[in-house]
Design a protein around this motif. Structure first.
Motif, short mmCIF file in Angstrom:
data_model
loop_
_atom_site.label_atom_id
_atom_site.label_comp_id
_atom_site.label_asym_id
_atom_site.label_seq_id
_atom_site.Cartn_x
_atom_site.Cartn_y
_atom_site.Cartn_z
N SER A 614 46.21 44.16 30.41
CA SER A 614 45.76 45.17 31.35
C SER A 614 44.90 46.23 30.68
O SER A 614 44.25 47.03 31.35
N GLN A 621 36.79 41.86 34.52
CA GLN A 621 37.67 40.71 34.40
C GLN A 621 36.90 39.62 33.65
O GLN A 621 35.94 39.89 32.96
N TRP A 628 34.29 39.74 27.09
CA TRP A 628 34.41 40.16 28.48
C TRP A 628 33.10 39.86 29.19
O TRP A 628 32.16 40.65 29.11
N SER A 670 33.12 37.90 38.18
CA SER A 670 34.20 38.45 37.36
C SER A 670 33.99 39.91 37.01
O SER A 670 34.84 40.51 36.35
#
Length: 778
Positions: A614, A621, A628, A670
């Motif tokens: 998290s 995401q 990433w 994402s």
């Protein structure tokens, strides 16, 4: 002033596109629809592959409503105006709709716009939206995706509370809202001037509304938002005259109360609504034609009358779809239905912004808040440059060159009007938001100049890029120039700023060299090497340094906490930003002790496992280890494998990202699409090459993700790509040929692309020796 050109040029650059991309004019003359029944008859129309819901669920932050390519108005439903995460106003998982506003941002991480909300109602009209939990407490309505549809140029939904069906379509500055009411109803159409996308931070400071006649309303509001002082006007013309018109201020009707005369036909205040009321005896559609202007209500009316004077709803929809078809035809591909839907939706998203920002008169609101006139160019706004310099603008340089030149002229106008004498950082409707870092208008301008984009003054552009990079007030650039790095105790995100300044300086050096400015070229080339000053050899990564040259301690290379607000890196960690030297990858390889160690460290980026998944940036995401993909600093990283002779690893990771983080579903993005950058990455990657270093003269070959693509370049040439035997198992390059001649170097010269030709890939199920001995361009 270039009004004629403004109207013609959104259709593209004539002569560069295939004839089949243009809808036969006879269809429009006959008034035939090309949206519903025609879809089944014309399965090859590219607009039919566009899925506007892609990116509306989760962090993509796109909107489903219609917009013309690069249009000034974006009609779309709003499901939320307070959540920071719902920056476009629409979240697919929401079950209620507040209404339909006139302007929206595509894929940003910060909310704004959502100007002037329209909402039909039945019975006693509500003046507040209500809540998601209790929509009946306001004008908000439940809806179902089963009764909702969206395509290029069109949106439709049935509101369950009222039974009203709402349809939207747009032109460039004007659009239409068609509301179909059921019989025997006391109906109203609310316009809420108080509505904007606030993110619980922004607000309407002042507004004004005026009933011009019994079917026309104009209005204005001033918003203190992400754009600190944003003015916008609207005009609305209703197909049916009002049975009754009512203005509401702070919840109360505006009326003459016999004390002192007060017209009920206009009002000013911070919280205004307008109600057009009707008695509906049989099923009936009311169409509201709307337009916007940043200059005046008069100009909004001119935009309305010029763009949709006699068009009906279907004609405007079809006209916009024809424009979209022409723009999408700049790249033609072969692939599966899903591949085409994903590709053309990505291209559609890449062509939503920047946005047209001038009226039919050529006027626009300048950065200095004065009314300006665009002379010899078309003015644009919404420059998300920290994102779009990477792939979106390099794509424009190839297939949208005329528009790219207009965008650069818009940036130069911004520079002229800037009190700091700076090019835009993140500009939004006559405002500088100062969002993100670097001075990335520079690579957009330099890349365009070196790629042969015409239509702007290189000397004037060079003055602007140099002056911007020398500004003594901006984000410790002066300290950076003096020390060779940005000290962490003087500036937040110091390492990222050092690295990004160095890249921008490389670009300035390239333009100075091309213009024969040797002294400037040497100066900025030296500054481009400043990335070395924040590389700590003891840890093998980029690291914060203070003004005395001491490393920032303690140091956790995996640390990033956006909630703290103080970090050495921008939306990322040291492990992610340590790869950001796009202009000198050989130099970075040397710092990391050679190709083998570089490759091992790159492998480790993708295999790292954070115990707390998290942690990090809330709107990102799509993680693969500490890579990433949902944020821009990672976008070039996979292609670095090609620099160290391991292109098969790039092929594996590119295939993984394309298959897992793109698609044709609402949740298929994402991360924030960021005004088309996420989409542009996908487009280049599908075609097999990527602009790792805009401002250089080459692209990096990765691995194609579709079987065939043909680009219609702005210079009139055609560049084709074929990926023979490509499948989910055959993902590795076996050989590459350019115009029939085999090449073994994973770098594609810009000159080869611009000259036109064919790039052919032979794909196989196993890695090969292709590209294992790269010759990195100097």
């Amino acid at each position: 002033m270039s009004t004629a050109r403004t109207e013609a040029h959104p259709l593209g650059e004539p002569g560069n596109l295939p004839v089949r991309s243009v809808l036969p004019a006879t269809l429009l003359l006959l008034g035939l629809s090309v949206f519903t029944d025609a879809n089944a008859k014309e399965p090859n129309r590219l607009v039919d592959y566009v899925r506007p819901f892609v990116g509306t669920q989760g962090e993509g932050n796109t909107y489903p409503g219609p917009s013309a390519p690069f249009g000034m108005i974006q009609l779309s439903p709003d499901t939320d105006n307070e959540l920071w995460e719902t920056a476009s106003g629409y979240e697919y998982s929401d079950s209620t709709i507040m209404g339909f506003s006139l302007t929206h941002l595509s894929g940003t991480g910060i909310p704004d716009l959502g100007d002037f909300l329209f909402m039909p109602q039945i019975g006693n009209p509500k003046l507040v939206p209500g809540t998601k939990a209790d929509p009946d407490s306001g004008y908000r309505s439940r809806y179902s995706h089963d009764e909702e549809e969206a395509s290029a140029g069109y949106y439709k939904v049935k509101l369950q509370k009222s039974g009203v069906t709402v349809e939207l379509t747009t032109g460039e500055r004007a659009g239409m809202i068609r509301m179909t009411f059921l019989a025997n109803a006391e109906a109203s159409i609310l316009t809420d001037l108080h509505h904007v996308l606030t993110g619980k931070k922004w607000k309407v400071i002042w507004s004004h509304v005026r009933v011009e006649d019994n079917s026309t309303v104009t209005g204005f509001h001033l918003v203190n938002g992400w754009a600190k002082e944003r003015s916008l006007y609207f005009a609305a013309r209703y197909s049916r005259p009002f049975d009754k018109a009512e203005i509401i201020s702070d919840g109360q009707p505006v009326i003459y109360n016999t004390y002192r005369f007060r017209s009920d036909k206009e009002a000013s205040g911070a919280n205004l609504q307008f109600l057009a009321k009707y008695t509906i005896s049989r099923p009936e559609s009311v169409i509201v034609k709307v337009a916007v202007s940043a200059v005046s209500a008069e100009n909004a009316l001119k935009n309305l009358d010029a763009e949709i004077p006699g068009l009906n709803f279907e004609e405007l929809r079809d006209k916009t779809r024809t424009k979209s078809e022409r723009e999408l035809s700049r790249i033609e591909i072969e692939g599966s239905q899903e591949e085409k839907e994903t590709f053309y939706t990505s291209l559609y998203h890449a062509f939503l912004a920047p946005n047209l920002y001038q009226d039919i008169t050529g006027e626009y609101r300048g950065l200095d808040q004065n009314t300006r006139r665009a002379e010899g160019f078309t003015n644009y706004t919404v420059f998300s440059l920290w994102d779009t310099y990477r792939a979106t603008h390099p794509l424009f340089a190839l297939i949208q060159a005329q528009r790219d030149a207009d965008m650069i002229n818009s940036m130069l106008a911004h520079y002229d009007q800037s009190v700091e004498h700076m090019l835009p950082i993140w500009s939004l409707q006559g405002n500088e938001t100062w969002c993100m870092i670097g001075y990335h208008a520079v690579p957009v301008i330099v890349d365009a100049y070196l790629k042969g984009v015409k239509g702007f003054d290189p000397a004037r552009a060079y003055e602007a890029v140099k002056t911007t990079a020398m500004n003594p007030n901006y984000d410790n650039v002066a300290t950076y120039a003096k020390l060779g790095w940005v000290p962490f105790e003087k500036e937040n995100e110091s390492v990222s700023k050092t690295l990004e300044y160095a890249y921008d300086d490389f670009c300035i050096a390239q333009m100075a060299k091309a213009l024969g400015k040797k002294e400037d070229a040497n100066y900025f080339a030296k500054r481009a090497g400043n990335y070395k000053n924040v590389f700590d050899p003891s840890v093998g990564l980029m690291r914060g340094k203070d003004s005395q040259g001491e490393w920032h301690s303690p140091f956790n290379p995996h640390f990033y906490d956006e909630k703290m607000g103080v970090n050495d890196f921008t939306e990322g960690t040291s492990w992610q930003y340590s790869w950001y030297v796009p202009h000198d990858v050989p130099g970075l390889i040397a710092l990391m002790n050679g190709k083998k160690q570089f490759a091992r460290k790159l492998d480790a980026l993708f295999t790292f496992r954070e115990a707390d998944q998290s942690k990090g940036v809330s709107d990102i995401q799509g993680r693969i280890g500490e890579y990433w993909h949902g944020n821009e600093p990672s976008h070039h990283v996979i292609y670095l494998y090609s620099y160290v002779g391991q292109p098969w690893k790039a092929a594996e990771r590119l295939h993984e990202v394309v298959k897992s983080q793109y698609g044709n579903k609402p949740n298929s993005l994402s991360g924030n699409d960021d005004c088309g950058q996420m989409s542009a990455w996908y487009l280049f990657t599908c075609m097999g090459f990527y602009p790792v270093c805009p401002g250089s003269d080459y692209y990096v070959i990765g691995a194609p993700q579709i079987r065939k693509a043909t680009m219609h370049l702005s210079n009139g040439k055609t560049f084709a790509m074929n990926a023979n035997n490509l499948s989910d198992k055959y993902i590795y390059l076996q050989s590459v040929a350019l115009n029939g001649k085999k090449i073994d170097n994973p770098f594609l010269p810009y000159s080869a692309v611009s000259a036109g030709g064919t790039l052919s890939f032979e794909m196989g199920p196993q890695p090969s020796k292709w590209g294992t001995n790269p010759q990195i361009p100097k």
